[in-house]
Design an enzyme around this catalytic site. Structure first.
Site, PDB file in Angstrom:
ATOM      1  N   THR A   1       0.913  -1.077   0.045  1.00  0.00           N
ATOM      2  CA  THR A   1      -0.195  -0.129  -0.189  1.00  0.00           C
ATOM      3  C   THR A   1       0.840   1.339  -0.007  1.00  0.00           C
ATOM      4  O   THR A   1       2.016   1.080   0.634  1.00  0.00           O
ATOM      5  CB  THR A   1      -1.174  -0.171   1.185  1.00  0.00           C
ATOM      6  OG1 THR A   1      -1.732   1.131   1.071  1.00  0.00           O
ATOM      7  CG2 THR A   1      -0.108  -0.098   2.474  1.00  0.00           C
TER       8      THR A   1
ATOM      9  N   HIS B   1       2.886 -11.245  14.386  1.00  0.00           N
ATOM     10  CA  HIS B   1       3.565 -11.928  15.199  1.00  0.00           C
ATOM     11  C   HIS B   1       3.605 -13.400  15.515  1.00  0.00           C
ATOM     12  O   HIS B   1       4.381 -14.271  16.067  1.00  0.00           O
ATOM     13  CB  HIS B   1       3.707 -11.175  16.320  1.00  0.00           C
ATOM     14  CG  HIS B   1       5.117 -11.154  16.767  1.00  0.00           C
ATOM     15  ND1 HIS B   1       6.287 -12.003  16.638  1.00  0.00           N
ATOM     16  CD2 HIS B   1       5.887 -10.117  17.514  1.00  0.00           C
ATOM     17  CE1 HIS B   1       7.391 -11.546  17.143  1.00  0.00           C
ATOM     18  NE2 HIS B   1       7.181 -10.692  18.029  1.00  0.00           N
TER      19      HIS B   1
END
Length: 430
Positions: free
Chosen positions: A349, A401
């Site tokens: 993006t 994560h």
């Protein structure tokens, strides 16, 4: 016999949609392939078509309701409209004449009758545009199933008929007359205390598409263990390459040489080295993907969409630039299909096109990584012990994560930095 109208497959990771608008009413006759209802997802607006001819006997899913893939929207009672499919166009009856000779030639249909026959095959959405612009359907090239006109056919035809903008007159124009203020939309509940002033507060209902975007973004925050790492890139080398070859590149390929192709190539180098960023979690398993379908975020008036560049690793710089340009145009024109929006493995993006200096992008589930590009800003930096002004860009990697460790995320972003600061790495794939 009754046929159910069901919610079609909506693309990967999309299981629900909002009923935006019914294009037919209960009791209306429908022909096969008539558009019946518009559905909105967080990715695209699509029409559901009749799979058989008949009468729309029931509407079970009301406008604004949420429906799941395979859910029943309504029913069609078959058979009632079969005759309508073969009914000739209505024409004005000619006065009775004397008996014609037995070998008289068959009369040819008039252009008006041909246009009327074509109009019978139009879906409500197409018919609305045709009527608004007073078009002759028979004059518009059709690409739909069975030679039917689609909404995209008509919009392209309207666009092609727009006149070129005229140059403004050289002589000065008189000052415009003051205009009365435009009326406020009905959706606004607040009222202005003085005529002509904007209200202190305005309220409008969220569209189904905006609600779905909000739900999915919040779901991403609730599900993934999102963390963002940052780095900065010296864009001097890429700018030099771009300035040197921009004109010849555009002349040869008909495409503008932008920055995105460099970042897509760099991301693929990094994804190959850190495969977890290109993977996803499926239950208690990790799915590692050895292909690279790169999503490119595009802002549209309806909201953010992420069309996908398939097998980006097999494309040249020119092919990447042309494909991204094609997808961006389709996004702005509202012509993206579900195939354009599903199956991405990683997303890029670029908030820099809007002036963003730094941001933390949100993951596009079920992907595990998203790269954020930002505005190029000239800043003083230390180069070999000296302060120099360089064109710098902050980049951000948001990652899940649960599957990507911090060391891997930092290494990934460093590899992006190395490739962009030394573009020859991209040619050597190192």
């Amino acid at each position: 016999m009754t046929t159910q109208i069901t919610v079609p497959a909506l693309g990967e990771s999309v299981s629900t949609a909002i009923v935006a608008k019914w294009l037919k009413k209960a009791g209306d006759e429908v022909a096969m392939d008539d558009a019946l209802v518009e559905l909105e997802t967080d990715k695209v607006t699509l029409e559901v078509y009749a799979q058989t001819a008949g009468t729309l006997s029931q509407i079970l899913a009301k406008e604004g309701s949420e429906v799941e893939v395979g859910g029943v929207l309504g029913t069609i009672a078959e058979g009632a409209a079969e005759a309508a499919l073969h009914k000739p166009a209505r024409t004005v009856a000619a006065p009775k004449a004397e008996r014609a000779p037995a070998m008289a030639a068959a009369p040819q249909p008039s252009p008006a009758a041909e246009a009327a026959g074509a109009a019978q095959l139009l879906s409500p959405a197409v018919r609305k545009i045709v009527d608004e612009h007073r078009l002759n359907p028979a004059a518009i090239p059709a690409t739909g199933k069975g030679g039917r006109l689609t909404k995209a056919d008509v919009l392209d035809y309207v666009e092609s008929r727009k006149p070129e903008p005229k140059a403004p007159p050289a002589s000065p124009q008189p000052a415009p007359e003051p205009r009365a203020p435009e009326p406020m939309p009905r959706a606004f509940e607040a009222r202005a205390e003085t005529p002509g002033e904007r209200p202190r507060q305005e309220r409008a209902r969220m569209t189904g598409l905006r609600r779905r975007i909000a739900e999915r973004l919040k779901a991403a925050q609730n599900t993934a263990a999102m963390l963002t790492t940052f780095n900065e890139i010296d864009m001097t080398s890429v700018l030099a390459v771009r300035d040197r070859y921009r004109e010849s590149f555009e002349k040869k390929y008909g495409a503008r040489l932008g920055f995105l192709s460099f970042f897509v190539k760099a991301a693929i180098v990094a994804l190959r080295e850190i495969p977890a960023v290109n993977g996803e979690i499926d239950g208690d398993e990790i799915v590692y993907k050895n292909y690279y379908d790169i999503g490119v975020a595009v802002g549209t008036p309806q909201g953010l969409v992420v069309p996908v560049v398939r097998d980006a690793d097999k494309m040249s710089f020119a092919e990447l630039e042309m494909k991204v340009s094609e997808l961006a145009k389709k996004a702005r024109d509202g012509k993206l299909g579900l195939d354009d929006l599903s199956g991405g493995t990683f997303t890029i993006t670029n908030g820099g096109v809007y002036g963003s200096l730094m941001s933390t992008p949100i993951l596009n589930p079920p992907q595990s990584g998203i790269l954020g590009m930002h505005k190029i800003e000239s800043r003083p930096v230390a180069i070999d012990g000296k302060v120099e002004i360089r064109p710098m860009m902050y980049v951000a990697l948001t990652y899940d994560h649960r599957i990507v460790d911090g060391r891997e995320a930092v290494t990934f972003l460093v590899r992006i930095k190395e490739c962009i600061e030394d573009p020859q790495r991209l040619l050597l794939d190192i």
